[in-house]
Design a protein around this motif. Structure first.
Motif, PDB file in Angstrom:
ATOM      1  N   GLU A  19      18.179   3.900   4.433  1.00  0.00           N
ATOM      2  CA  GLU A  19      17.909   2.809   3.491  1.00  0.00           C
ATOM      3  C   GLU A  19      19.047   1.803   3.509  1.00  0.00           C
ATOM      4  O   GLU A  19      20.147   2.091   3.987  1.00  0.00           O
ATOM      5  CB  GLU A  19      17.702   3.333   2.085  1.00  0.00           C
ATOM      6  N   ALA A  57       5.043  -0.877   3.524  1.00  0.00           N
ATOM      7  CA  ALA A  57       4.542  -0.884   2.156  1.00  0.00           C
ATOM      8  C   ALA A  57       5.546  -1.641   1.295  1.00  0.00           C
ATOM      9  O   ALA A  57       6.756  -1.536   1.499  1.00  0.00           O
ATOM     10  CB  ALA A  57       4.364   0.537   1.634  1.00  0.00           C
ATOM     11  N   ASN A  59       6.555  -1.938  -2.605  1.00  0.00           N
ATOM     12  CA  ASN A  59       6.369  -1.258  -3.895  1.00  0.00           C
ATOM     13  C   ASN A  59       5.231  -0.242  -3.836  1.00  0.00           C
ATOM     14  O   ASN A  59       4.380  -0.178  -4.713  1.00  0.00           O
ATOM     15  CB  ASN A  59       6.174  -2.274  -5.019  1.00  0.00           C
ATOM     16  N   GLN A  60       5.203   0.516  -2.749  1.00  0.00           N
ATOM     17  CA  GLN A  60       4.288   1.627  -2.511  1.00  0.00           C
ATOM     18  C   GLN A  60       2.839   1.207  -2.292  1.00  0.00           C
ATOM     19  O   GLN A  60       1.937   2.033  -2.362  1.00  0.00           O
ATOM     20  CB  GLN A  60       4.407   2.672  -3.620  1.00  0.00           C
ATOM     21  N   ASP A  61       2.606  -0.065  -1.998  1.00  0.00           N
ATOM     22  CA  ASP A  61       1.281  -0.556  -1.609  1.00  0.00           C
ATOM     23  C   ASP A  61       1.358  -1.024  -0.168  1.00  0.00           C
ATOM     24  O   ASP A  61       2.276  -1.782   0.194  1.00  0.00           O
ATOM     25  CB  ASP A  61       0.836  -1.731  -2.491  1.00  0.00           C
ATOM     26  N   GLU A  74      10.879  -2.692  -3.333  1.00  0.00           N
ATOM     27  CA  GLU A  74      11.178  -1.605  -2.401  1.00  0.00           C
ATOM     28  C   GLU A  74      10.216  -1.768  -1.228  1.00  0.00           C
ATOM     29  O   GLU A  74       9.000  -1.786  -1.423  1.00  0.00           O
ATOM     30  CB  GLU A  74      10.946  -0.257  -3.075  1.00  0.00           C
ATOM     31  N   ALA A  76       9.091  -0.145   2.306  1.00  0.00           N
ATOM     32  CA  ALA A  76       9.155   1.050   3.142  1.00  0.00           C
ATOM     33  C   ALA A  76       8.622   0.712   4.523  1.00  0.00           C
ATOM     34  O   ALA A  76       7.559   0.094   4.654  1.00  0.00           O
ATOM     35  CB  ALA A  76       8.334   2.180   2.521  1.00  0.00           C
TER      36      ALA A  76
END
Length: 84
Positions: A19, A57, A59-61, A74, A76
């Protein structure tokens, strides 16, 4: 604005980091972020600028290249996952 980038699986191994935090101009898209990573050269360019496939992704979308990254997001980055 500052974002947090998470690298998973092959990307974490090749880039030797899991990260990082990165400052970006407001309105930066996922494609813009990828261009910045490619500009680092070396393994960064090979992983994000070549024929290697990866997913992203925000924010996890799941995200598309034209998605704008919001401040504090965030992001990923990871290789495609296969099932079995």
């Amino acid at each position: 604005m500052t974002i947090r980038i998470l690298y998973f699986a092959r990307l974490r191994d090749v880039l030797r980091t899991g990260e990082e935090e990165l400052a970006l101009p407001e309105g930066t898209t996922l494609a813009g972020l990828v261009a910045l990573l490619v500009a680092r050269g070396g393994d960064w360019a090979a992983e994000f600028g070549g024929a290697r496939v990866f997913r992203a992704a925000i924010n996890q979308d799941m995200a598309r290249p034209d998605d704008v990254i919001p401040a504090g997001a965030e992001v990923a980055l990871f290789p495609p996952v296969t099932g079995g």
